[in-house]
Design a protein around this motif. Structure first.
Motif, mmCIF file in Angstrom:
data_model
loop_
_atom_site.group_PDB
_atom_site.id
_atom_site.type_symbol
_atom_site.label_atom_id
_atom_site.label_comp_id
_atom_site.label_asym_id
_atom_site.label_seq_id
_atom_site.Cartn_x
_atom_site.Cartn_y
_atom_site.Cartn_z
ATOM 1 N N LEU A 197 -2.632 8.909 8.842
ATOM 2 C CA LEU A 197 -2.444 9.415 7.478
ATOM 3 C C LEU A 197 -3.004 10.828 7.348
ATOM 4 N N VAL B 83 0.569 3.080 4.959
ATOM 5 C CA VAL B 83 -0.748 2.544 5.317
ATOM 6 C C VAL B 83 -0.949 1.180 4.662
ATOM 7 N N GLY C 293 -5.247 5.079 9.200
ATOM 8 C CA GLY C 293 -5.923 6.142 8.439
ATOM 9 C C GLY C 293 -5.907 7.462 9.176
ATOM 10 N N ASP D 117 4.611 4.670 -2.839
ATOM 11 C CA ASP D 117 4.891 6.073 -2.538
ATOM 12 C C ASP D 117 5.662 6.741 -3.676
ATOM 13 N N SER E 173 2.512 7.810 5.303
ATOM 14 C CA SER E 173 2.261 7.943 3.865
ATOM 15 C C SER E 173 1.273 6.876 3.429
ATOM 16 N N VAL E 174 0.821 7.003 2.187
ATOM 17 C CA VAL E 174 -0.110 6.008 1.646
ATOM 18 C C VAL E 174 0.562 4.636 1.579
#
Length: 648
Positions: A272, A282, A269, A55, A278-279
């Motif tokens: 998200l 995930v 997902g 992140d 956040s990525v």
């Protein structure tokens, strides 16, 4: 309520044994558990650190600290894994050694009953192979805690990221739980069958090795090989079943685990896209889903633990055989009087000895004779408490053997066997086995008495020659066993067919040395030769598990059935009637003619009758009655009276 240990004594013994083994390596097991949990904790922190670093990198923010944190966690995982490997090996080795010492001591404490029940080959398989597998139990349990902590921690981490992720995973958790339960149950059953088949092969192999000369002489190597390997199909089926169980579990895990991981990633997902994750989160969620579905690790741990438990149960079966319990009563000074009162002993459901009564005065010699299977060796074992009777009691100088302490009993009773096991490393130590600090002089004197000193001195290193490097015949091995018994001393000496491999001249010289120095120790000897029985003060004739008569050898010789015990061609002194014990001039070992009346009087036939069938008087009494024996039989009468009146 009945416990599981009450329902299955072997399983109860196995659990007790494993608890004691775990306590023995308790500190190391605790350290292993802590290290394993620490490694699991580091593994759980790593996805979070990776997600945070990702992140920051995507946001073009400083991420050096988190990258270094990830590198440190990776290094820590490698270090903890190395420590875990060392601790696991150490705990396994210590536990296995402890189990082997404990079970070996128990088997020796049980005595011959253990080999009778399980067989020597199967016992070796249990004490070697099964003990090694059972020895992995403490480490496997410690590792299992960490293996369980991984999935649990993964689910908790998913819940901390978002509750929906944990809920999705938990929806499929019951399937994984059922899978693991089936693996544990089926693997344990298959492992038990596999280990039982291994034990049968080991037992058959031990029998074949022991009888290798017989096998080669009969030319049945192929047939014997087939007999030894007969359980091999059972072993193969059990092994294949065990691996099929684990294979099916792995296949199901491969089918179920990816679906759960995919479901978790799909939900992540969606979250998200809604800006709830956040990525990096995930990424972390995908890693935690893998940890939470770590069924492969759990399957391996559970399978190993199931095999270890099955092996421990086989050790527990050995533990169900009770060890000999000794008393605390002191043994008073005495001449070594041996008494058997109403002794009954059973083997394999058959009564071998039935109500045997014997009284052997101290310092005298009693020879025990009888046909094969009459119970002679069992009586010898009972007399020194190598075995316990099922009924009745055995006393030494008025004290029941059960009430004597171990050291007092073994110090008072010496044994020599037909096939002695020479333990101790060297020949000298084998002779002095069981003595606290045998002096070289004592060892050599015992060897001289047993006529073993000459051939021992001819060995490369004399008495310091390793037993394995000392070539010797069966008779020389017996003489070393006799030397050990003579060095042991004690007030009761038991010779269980210990002269059977000696030639007649050597046997006569040893019996002269054994019986020719005054009263000394009380001697009980199992005899198959008339010459040996003739040297004893009295003879106990066993027939059908009972004492048929007790008396001097020459008194009992009048009975045709007694003579048949030694063979039709034997004379009253155990030699052929006309062969003079093999001497070329046809004389007995004492220099008299085989038929010159050396035992029964001048011109007496071996059966104490004239050629016309008239009875000849006994040479000791000359009045037609028998002399009194030193050893009382079942009815207290002299041997000849018991024989003449009761042997019908």
């Amino acid at each position: 309520m009945t416990s599981r240990g009450d329902d299955d004594p072997a399983a109860g013994h196995a659990r007790t044994l494993l608890r004691a083994a775990t306590r023995y390596s308790g500190a190391r097991c605790l350290a292993l558990c802590l290290v394993s949990i620490a490694a699991t904790g580091a593994g759980l922190l790593l996805p979070a650190a990776l997600g945070r670093a990702l992140d920051l990198l995507l946001a073009h923010a400083p991420a050096t600290r988190w990258v270094l944190c990830c590198a440190g966690l990776v290094l820590l995982l490698g270090l903890l894994d190395a420590v875990q490997t060392v601790l696991t090996g150490t705990v396994d080795a210590r536990t296995t050694a402890w189990l082997r010492r404990r079970l070996t001591g128990h088997v020796l404490g049980v005595g011959p009953r253990a080999a009778d029940r399980f067989g020597s080959g199967d016992l070796v398989a249990r004490l070697v192979g099964n003990a090694a597998e059972a020895g992995t139990t403490p480490a496997a349990r410690a590792a299992l805690v960490a293996a369980l902590a991984g999935p649990v921690g993964g689910v908790v981490a998913l819940g901390l990221i978002d509750g929906w992720l944990a809920a999705v995973f938990l929806a499929g958790a019951p399937v994984l739980a059922l899978l693991l339960r089936a693996v544990s149950r089926d693997t344990s059953e298959s492992a038990s069958r596999y280990q039982r088949a291994q034990g049968r092969i080991a037992a058959a192999l031990a029998e074949a090795v022991e009888g290798v000369r017989t096998v080669r002489a009969a030319g049945t190597e192929g047939r014997e090989t087939a007999r030894v390997l007969r359980p091999l199909p059972d072993l193969s089926r059990a092994g294949h079943r065990m691996w099929r169980v684990q294979g099916r579990a792995a296949a199901r895990a491969v089918a179920v685990a990816p679906l759960l991981q995919l479901a978790v990633v799909a939900v992540a997902g969606v979250l998200l896209t809604r800006d709830r994750l956040s990525v990096g989160e995930v990424l972390a969620a995908s890693r935690y889903a893998v940890l939470a579905t770590g069924v492969g690790v759990l399957v391996g741990r559970l399978a190993g633990l199931a095999r270890a438990r099955a092996a421990a149960r086989r050790l527990g079966e050995v533990g169900t055989e009770p060890a000999t319990v000794y008393g605390t009563r002191g043994l008073p000074d005495g001449p070594g009087r041996l008494e058997l009162r109403g002794v009954t002993a059973r083997r394999g459901g058959r009564t071998v000895l039935d109500g045997v009564d014997l009284d052997v005065p101290g310092g005298t010699t009693l020879a025990v004779v009888g046909r094969s299977g009459a119970g002679k060796s069992l009586l010898a074992a009972l007399a020194g408490r190598l075995a316990d009777p099922d009924a009745g009691e055995v006393l030494l100088d008025g004290v029941p053997l059960r009430e004597l302490p171990h050291d007092a009993l073994r110090g008072a009773v010496g044994y020599a066997f037909a096939r002695p096991a020479l333990l101790g490393g060297t020949v000298g130590r084998a002779i002095g086995l069981g003595l606290p600090s045998p002096s070289p002089g004592l060892v050599r004197e015992a060897a001289r008495t047993a006529l073993a000193d000459d051939f021992v001195r001819r060995l490369p290193d004399g008495y310091d020659t390793p037993v394995a490097d000392a070539p010797r015949s069966g008779g020389e091995t017996q003489r070393l066993g006799l030397a050990r018994a003579f060095a042991h001393g004690g007030r009761l000496l038991i010779l269980d067919d210990a002269l059977s491999s000696l030639d007649t001249v050597t046997e006569r010289r040893i019996t002269d040395a054994l019986f020719g120095d005054g009263p000394g120790a009380t001697r009980l000897l199992v005899a198959h030769r008339g010459a040996t029985a003739a040297c004893a003060d009295a003879v106990a004739w066993l027939d059908g598990g009972r004492v048929r008569a007790v008396g001097r050898h020459e008194e009992l010789w009048r009975l045709a059935e007694y003579r048949a015990v030694f063979g039709d061609g034997a004379g009253p002194d155990g030699t052929g009637a006309n062969d003079g014990a093999g001497l070329e001039d046809g004389t007995d070992p004492d220099g008299t003619d085989a038929n010159d009346g050396a035992v029964f009087g001048n011109d007496a036939d071996p059966d104490s009758t004239d050629d016309d069938g008239g009875a000849r008087p006994d040479p000791d009494t000359r009045d037609g009655t028998s002399g009194e024996s030193d050893v009382a039989g079942t009815d207290g009468r002299s041997g000849a009276d018991a024989g003449e009146g009761a042997l019908t």
